[in-house]
Design a protein around this motif. Structure first.
Motif, PDB file in Angstrom:
ATOM      1  N   ALA A 283       0.819  -1.212   0.000  1.00 21.36           N
ATOM      2  CA  ALA A 283       0.000   0.000   0.000  1.00 21.36           C
ATOM      3  C   ALA A 283       0.856   1.266   0.000  1.00 21.36           C
ATOM      4  N   GLY A 284       2.178   1.111   0.027  1.00 20.95           N
ATOM      5  CA  GLY A 284       3.080   2.252  -0.029  1.00 20.95           C
ATOM      6  C   GLY A 284       3.596   2.731   1.304  1.00 20.95           C
ATOM      7  N   VAL A 285       3.420   1.918   2.356  1.00 21.54           N
ATOM      8  CA  VAL A 285       3.835   2.318   3.699  1.00 21.54           C
ATOM      9  C   VAL A 285       4.857   1.319   4.244  1.00 21.54           C
ATOM     10  N   SER A 286       6.060   1.786   4.524  1.00 25.13           N
ATOM     11  CA  SER A 286       7.076   0.920   5.121  1.00 25.13           C
ATOM     12  C   SER A 286       7.050   1.086   6.633  1.00 25.13           C
ATOM     13  N   ILE A 287       7.397   0.031   7.332  1.00 25.00           N
ATOM     14  CA  ILE A 287       7.461   0.045   8.794  1.00 25.00           C
ATOM     15  C   ILE A 287       8.932   0.024   9.189  1.00 25.00           C
ATOM     16  N   TYR A 288       9.433   1.132   9.745  1.00 19.35           N
ATOM     17  CA  TYR A 288      10.852   1.173  10.107  1.00 19.35           C
ATOM     18  C   TYR A 288      11.081   0.878  11.584  1.00 19.35           C
ATOM     19  N   ALA A 289      10.022   1.021  12.409  1.00 22.65           N
ATOM     20  CA  ALA A 289      10.180   0.782  13.847  1.00 22.65           C
ATOM     21  C   ALA A 289       8.920   0.124  14.393  1.00 22.65           C
ATOM     22  N   PHE A 290       9.113  -0.711  15.412  1.00 24.78           N
ATOM     23  CA  PHE A 290       8.005  -1.416  16.051  1.00 24.78           C
ATOM     24  C   PHE A 290       8.108  -1.196  17.546  1.00 24.78           C
ATOM     25  N   LYS A 291       6.966  -0.851  18.186  1.00 22.83           N
ATOM     26  CA  LYS A 291       6.980  -0.532  19.617  1.00 22.83           C
ATOM     27  C   LYS A 291       5.914  -1.334  20.357  1.00 22.83           C
ATOM     28  N   PRO A 292       6.142  -2.632  20.538  1.00 26.99           N
ATOM     29  CA  PRO A 292       5.223  -3.415  21.371  1.00 26.99           C
ATOM     30  C   PRO A 292       5.602  -3.278  22.834  1.00 26.99           C
ATOM     31  N   ASN A 293       4.687  -3.616  23.694  1.00 26.09           N
ATOM     32  CA  ASN A 293       4.962  -3.578  25.132  1.00 26.09           C
ATOM     33  C   ASN A 293       5.597  -4.911  25.536  1.00 26.09           C
ATOM     34  N   ALA A 294       6.807  -5.152  25.022  1.00 25.92           N
ATOM     35  CA  ALA A 294       7.446  -6.456  25.219  1.00 25.92           C
ATOM     36  C   ALA A 294       8.874  -6.347  25.739  1.00 25.92           C
ATOM     37  N   PHE A 295       9.342  -5.149  26.037  1.00 26.14           N
ATOM     38  CA  PHE A 295      10.757  -4.970  26.333  1.00 26.14           C
ATOM     39  C   PHE A 295      11.037  -4.432  27.734  1.00 26.14           C
TER      40      PHE A 295
ATOM     41  N   ASN B 233       9.899  -6.393  33.353  1.00 30.79           N
ATOM     42  CA  ASN B 233       9.025  -7.498  33.765  1.00 30.79           C
ATOM     43  C   ASN B 233       8.755  -8.487  32.645  1.00 30.79           C
ATOM     44  N   ASN B 234       9.233  -8.176  31.449  1.00 28.29           N
ATOM     45  CA  ASN B 234       9.063  -9.103  30.327  1.00 28.29           C
ATOM     46  C   ASN B 234      10.178 -10.141  30.329  1.00 28.29           C
ATOM     47  N   SER B 235       9.838 -11.360  29.960  1.00 25.72           N
ATOM     48  CA  SER B 235      10.829 -12.439  29.906  1.00 25.72           C
ATOM     49  C   SER B 235      11.736 -12.271  28.686  1.00 25.72           C
ATOM     50  N   ASP B 236      12.869 -12.973  28.695  1.00 28.66           N
ATOM     51  CA  ASP B 236      13.761 -12.969  27.539  1.00 28.66           C
ATOM     52  C   ASP B 236      13.027 -13.491  26.304  1.00 28.66           C
ATOM     53  N   THR B 237      12.126 -14.430  26.512  1.00 29.93           N
ATOM     54  CA  THR B 237      11.342 -14.977  25.398  1.00 29.93           C
ATOM     55  C   THR B 237      10.483 -13.894  24.765  1.00 29.93           C
ATOM     56  N   GLU B 238       9.844 -13.079  25.598  1.00 35.79           N
ATOM     57  CA  GLU B 238       9.021 -11.988  25.070  1.00 35.79           C
ATOM     58  C   GLU B 238       9.870 -10.942  24.361  1.00 35.79           C
ATOM     59  N   ILE B 239      11.008 -10.618  24.932  1.00 31.38           N
ATOM     60  CA  ILE B 239      11.889  -9.626  24.322  1.00 31.38           C
ATOM     61  C   ILE B 239      12.320 -10.081  22.932  1.00 31.38           C
ATOM     62  N   GLU B 240      12.749 -11.330  22.842  1.00 33.79           N
ATOM     63  CA  GLU B 240      13.179 -11.839  21.543  1.00 33.79           C
ATOM     64  C   GLU B 240      12.006 -11.916  20.571  1.00 33.79           C
ATOM     65  N   PHE B 241      10.844 -12.288  21.084  1.00 35.41           N
ATOM     66  CA  PHE B 241       9.640 -12.306  20.247  1.00 35.41           C
ATOM     67  C   PHE B 241       9.395 -10.936  19.631  1.00 35.41           C
ATOM     68  N   GLY B 242       9.438  -9.870  20.447  1.00 30.23           N
ATOM     69  CA  GLY B 242       9.171  -8.526  19.953  1.00 30.23           C
ATOM     70  C   GLY B 242      10.154  -8.101  18.888  1.00 30.23           C
ATOM     71  N   MET B 243      11.409  -8.481  19.053  1.00 29.86           N
ATOM     72  CA  MET B 243      12.432  -8.112  18.079  1.00 29.86           C
ATOM     73  C   MET B 243      12.280  -8.904  16.787  1.00 29.86           C
ATOM     74  N   ARG B 244      11.944 -10.175  16.908  1.00 33.50           N
ATOM     75  CA  ARG B 244      11.721 -10.974  15.703  1.00 33.50           C
ATOM     76  C   ARG B 244      10.458 -10.516  14.969  1.00 33.50           C
ATOM     77  N   ALA B 245       9.455 -10.103  15.696  1.00 33.23           N
ATOM     78  CA  ALA B 245       8.244  -9.563  15.076  1.00 33.23           C
ATOM     79  C   ALA B 245       8.571  -8.294  14.301  1.00 33.23           C
ATOM     80  N   ALA B 246       9.439  -7.466  14.867  1.00 35.06           N
ATOM     81  CA  ALA B 246       9.858  -6.247  14.168  1.00 35.06           C
ATOM     82  C   ALA B 246      10.505  -6.587  12.828  1.00 35.06           C
ATOM     83  N   LYS B 247      11.410  -7.548  12.837  1.00 37.26           N
ATOM     84  CA  LYS B 247      12.052  -7.948  11.595  1.00 37.26           C
ATOM     85  C   LYS B 247      11.041  -8.500  10.600  1.00 37.26           C
TER      86      LYS B 247
END
Length: 349
Positions: free
Chosen positions: A164-176, A179-193
């Protein structure tokens, strides 16, 4: 876009509409803004202006009634923006995350007041405490979902936005958070990619152990971590995190930096430009003038000068519109983001 109670049907409609938008075959479909929005953006938006990428954080649309990924895309298109910092909920809910039972639109202002050291009333304190207790229970449910979530839906969503012409350069989930686990942190970063982003963003945790952890996981995944700041921003706020990992970076908030009373803000951009991955733009006043968050051009933040500095020095990080001033009566966030974009265009012409 006509809403459906069936999530799979709604998703198919979303994908089909976005694809048709790009090909120019849909001009009369029902949508949040109707056909004119599609006509205006028939060939996609373009907010890359004289080498400077102007983006928007989708938090700017928080007052709009529909916060789905489908609606957010339409808000962005109608605004004329071609690159975004995407908040977590639209993407995660699209991917299957359980929906929150807390109205965050009413909580965000209270969180911001607390972050900025403003005094809360007893009623506001109680409301914030109740909301945070509910969020703790909800976050446990989300953590369980994240542990087994697939990246396929994030990839699908990122491709749909891109078509649609819109690139996503940054992702800001409440995962970092701490109180978030290492699993959640890695999930958020992989979702960004998976979305196509090269960075995740979060509030600076003011904890050296945590910034070391985030930087280490980010290096492993292959993304940058942009630490955002409010009025705690100083010339040295990010120094420890930057030394800990090449993945640790700045998500500089230029308006808050000025409101914090930091001198020579343009010099700070020059000093840290190679570690800035994105920069939020808003117009705030200096402490001497009350620290107000005002319509662009009415405050003390040298937005025009910052944009010209980026253009002249060919800085590659995006400048992100963050709408935080009060939306005037009779207007809406989409219209105000468009005004901010026009301000950027005139500054860079």
């Amino acid at each position: 876009m006509e809403k459906s109670n069936n999530p799979s049907v709604s998703r198919r409609q979303f994908l089909g509409t976005a694809a048709a938008l790009v090909s120019g075959s849909v001009l009369a479909s029902n949508s949040v803004f109707g056909a004119p929005a599609y006509i205006k953006n028939l060939f996609g938006p373009n907010s890359l202006i004289n080498g400077v990428q102007i983006g928007v954080i989708t938090y700017s649309f928080r007052e709009m009634p529909d916060q789905s990924a489908e609606a957010v895309l339409q808000y962005v298109l109608e605004s004329g923006i071609s690159a975004i910092e995407l908040m977590g909920d639209p993407a995660e809910i699209y991917a299957g995350k359980p929906k929150s039972y807390v109205d965050m639109r009413s909580v965000f202002p209270l969180m911001r007041k607390r972050n900025e050291k403003q005094e809360l009333t007893e009623e506001e304190k109680k409301k914030l405490e109740d909301a945070e207790a509910q969020m703790k229970s909800y976050n446990a449910e989300v953590a369980k979902w994240r542990a087994g979530a697939s990246m396929a839906k994030f990839e699908e969503l990122g491709k749909t936005y891109k078509k649609a012409g819109v690139s996503i350069y940054a992702f800001k989930p409440n995962a970092f958070g701490r109180n978030n686990s290492d699993t959640e942190i890695e999930f958020g970063m992989r979702a960004a990619k998976a979305l196509g982003a090269n960075q995740v963003t979060l509030e600076h945790p003011s904890n050296d152990e945590h910034t070391l952890k985030l930087g280490t996981i980010a290096q492993k995944v292959g993304v940058k971590v942009g630490y955002h700041g409010h009025e705690q921003q100083t010339y040295t706020l990010w120094d420890t995190a930057l030394a800990q990992s090449p993945a640790n970076s700045l998500n500089l908030d230029f308006g808050h930096f000025v409101a914090a009373g930091n001198p020579t803000p343009l010099d700070f951009i020059k000093l840290k430009h190679d570690r800035i991955v994105s920069m939020h733009l808003k117009d705030r006043q200096t402490p001497a003038h009350g620290k107000g968050n005002v319509v662009w051009g009415q405050g003390d933040t040298p937005i025009r000068e910052a944009l010209k500095l980026m253009k002249d020095n060919k800085y590659s990080f995006p400048a992100t519109i963050e709408l935080e001033y009060k939306v005037p009566e009779g207007s809406n966030p989409v219209a105000e983001v468009k005004k901010c974009l026009e301000f950027c265009k005139s500054s860079l012409s």
